[in-house]
Design a protein around this motif. Sequence first.
Motif, PDB file in Angstrom:
ATOM      1  N   GLN A  68      -7.701   1.743  -7.548  1.00 23.73           N
ATOM      2  CA  GLN A  68      -6.899   2.413  -6.533  1.00 23.73           C
ATOM      3  C   GLN A  68      -7.374   3.843  -6.348  1.00 23.73           C
ATOM      4  O   GLN A  68      -7.595   4.551  -7.336  1.00 23.73           O
ATOM      5  N   ARG A 103      -1.307   6.483  -3.094  1.00 22.38           N
ATOM      6  CA  ARG A 103      -2.562   5.856  -3.532  1.00 22.38           C
ATOM      7  C   ARG A 103      -2.843   4.650  -2.654  1.00 22.38           C
ATOM      8  O   ARG A 103      -1.950   4.173  -1.945  1.00 22.38           O
ATOM      9  N   SER A 104      -4.073   4.181  -2.703  1.00 27.58           N
ATOM     10  CA  SER A 104      -4.438   3.010  -1.915  1.00 27.58           C
ATOM     11  C   SER A 104      -3.892   1.747  -2.560  1.00 27.58           C
ATOM     12  O   SER A 104      -3.505   1.745  -3.733  1.00 27.58           O
ATOM     13  N   VAL A 105      -3.890   0.670  -1.805  1.00 27.61           N
ATOM     14  CA  VAL A 105      -3.471  -0.616  -2.370  1.00 27.61           C
ATOM     15  C   VAL A 105      -4.556  -1.078  -3.343  1.00 27.61           C
ATOM     16  O   VAL A 105      -5.731  -0.740  -3.198  1.00 27.61           O
ATOM     17  N   PRO A 106      -4.189  -1.848  -4.365  1.00 21.08           N
ATOM     18  CA  PRO A 106      -5.178  -2.265  -5.365  1.00 21.08           C
ATOM     19  C   PRO A 106      -6.274  -3.139  -4.761  1.00 21.08           C
ATOM     20  O   PRO A 106      -6.032  -3.934  -3.856  1.00 21.08           O
ATOM     21  N   THR A 107      -7.480  -2.963  -5.252  1.00 23.13           N
ATOM     22  CA  THR A 107      -8.600  -3.795  -4.843  1.00 23.13           C
ATOM     23  C   THR A 107      -9.473  -4.080  -6.055  1.00 23.13           C
ATOM     24  O   THR A 107      -9.260  -3.510  -7.132  1.00 23.13           O
ATOM     25  N   ASP A 165       0.859   8.017   1.883  1.00 21.80           N
ATOM     26  CA  ASP A 165       0.632   7.104   0.762  1.00 21.80           C
ATOM     27  C   ASP A 165       0.114   7.874  -0.448  1.00 21.80           C
ATOM     28  O   ASP A 165      -0.822   8.665  -0.336  1.00 21.80           O
ATOM     29  N   LYS A 177      -7.918  -3.830 -11.374  1.00 19.78           N
ATOM     30  CA  LYS A 177      -7.719  -3.230 -10.057  1.00 19.78           C
ATOM     31  C   LYS A 177      -8.275  -1.815  -9.995  1.00 19.78           C
ATOM     32  O   LYS A 177      -8.423  -1.126 -11.006  1.00 19.78           O
ATOM     33  N   THR A 221      -9.594  -1.009   1.841  1.00 20.71           N
ATOM     34  CA  THR A 221      -8.143  -1.016   2.092  1.00 20.71           C
ATOM     35  C   THR A 221      -7.748  -0.169   3.295  1.00 20.71           C
ATOM     36  O   THR A 221      -6.570   0.090   3.499  1.00 20.71           O
ATOM     37  N   SER A 225      -5.128  -1.411   5.634  1.00 18.89           N
ATOM     38  CA  SER A 225      -3.816  -1.669   5.019  1.00 18.89           C
ATOM     39  C   SER A 225      -2.919  -0.446   5.043  1.00 18.89           C
ATOM     40  O   SER A 225      -1.758  -0.530   4.658  1.00 18.89           O
ATOM     41  N   HIS A 226      -3.468   0.704   5.493  1.00 17.58           N
ATOM     42  CA  HIS A 226      -2.699   1.952   5.472  1.00 17.58           C
ATOM     43  C   HIS A 226      -2.413   2.409   6.901  1.00 17.58           C
ATOM     44  O   HIS A 226      -3.285   2.365   7.764  1.00 17.58           O
TER      45      HIS A 226
END
Length: 532
Positions: free
Chosen positions: A356, A289-293, A287, A354, A278, A281-282
């Motif tokens: 994160q 937390r990171s985006v879900p993966t 942020d 997911k 991710t 995506s940042h």
Amino acid sequence: MADTHTRYLCAEIIHSQFGPLTAKLASVLLTRGRLSFLHLVRFSSLRPRLARACILVLVQQNILWHTKGDDEGEMFEINVDECLMRLRFGKFVWLAEKIYGKQAADIVQIVLDHGKLRPPEILSLLSVYDLKKIKQYRQIVHKLVSESYLKVSTILSHLSPRDKWIQYESEEKRKITGFPTAKELREAKEAAHARLKREEEEAEQVGLKRKAKDQQSGPYANKRKLSENEDVINDDIYFRVNYERFGIHLRSAIIEKAAKERFNHPTSLVVRAAMKVTENSHSSLNDARSVPTSVASIAMYIPEGADLASGLMYSSKKVSNMTCIKDYLGMLASADNPTPEGKAASFISYSSSKVQVEFDIIKRRLRKNILESVARDKHGQEGVRILRLLAKTGKMDEKQISKMVMMAPKDVRPLLVALSADSLISTQEVPKLLRYVDHQKAFHVILGRVYKTLYNILARRRAEREHGEVAAVLDKRARSDVSQDESLLTRVEREILDDWEVKEGKLTALEMRVEEIVFLLKDLGGLPADSE
């Protein structure tokens, strides 16, 4: 206006990179705050022509804000954050080479050296004349711009954000009819922040423009034109390095290191893969937390040949990497400890659907470690016990603290006084004296001491370099004939040079370790609020 330690550090950075005259002018602005040109010339005792030249250098390097007021004329102010960021320039060049190769590192180096440049100027300064290489460099510049490693230098970047924010907040408040409520004032501030952020984002979108390759006519011309439209760099726009984009990679490296120290090397590989998925995506270090993966996506970024099973104990010798990854993710998520303490010790949040990375939780824990390290170094393990108690329970008086940490009041009292003197804990009268941990105040004080340490390191390096024998040898080595053939140096000169290089290497390594603390305390999502 910056505090004493920050002023000294900024002045030393500017002195080492731009010379004593520019540092003198910057010191006046750091000490006195915003000034007009006439006042700047008066307080710095520099000639107007020389002061103007110093100002142009600092503006070009993005260190100086300048704005024209209605009554006071043009005013100048030091951008302290921009100045301190120069300590990280070497890391940015190294990261550019690691991500995109040597050509990207050359481009980033050129832009950092000159503050901001247009694409044709970048290619000109690279001294590349081969058409094939020019095309390669243009492609790398395009990639750096499209991936936000280079961003547009706009008029807003030369203005203090505080000025714009105050102006926009005043405009929002004037829209309120009647006596404003607390909610309306808060909404006015939020609207001002949103407007400023929106303006910055819109201004930075002019770096790439759409260009149609195909100009043919006919019934399918429009479709072909749309299909072959592509983003090209606007050669009329100045670009500068986007520090926050590189900061995301520094954050990933710190988190990976923390996971390795907490668990083992295979665990750090899984954490790195989870962040790598991710990473593009940042664009901000704020942020939570990171985006879900997914687990499958993480598995794709595990290096080939990595022995993940070596970090875990299995009864069977043959275990798939996917099984190992799921077990590591459960361990990193503290799945065996579903309590507030377990969550505070986690690196990720992991469910069946997911994954994160919890940046905010990790940030808090790393900052807490710094705070406890300072308390341990100055006040021993007893000081850490008191600090942990107050951080967990909140405000307490002296008798309660003595009872909870199981120490005699005569031993607790001097410890509390010492911790308060170092701003590691704070006091509140209500009507008896209560002690508590004010994280924001404690971290600000620690940050000031870290700046003092950085200043001492830079000052020591300059003193060593300007020492009579070392300075003479370095000047001799800088000559064109000696730089091509160092055998022209005598044995004594080579020994002096070797001794200086060893000292410089030690000071540079120390500077990098201390600067990492600055990144954790200041840049990684901003300083915490009292609610932490």
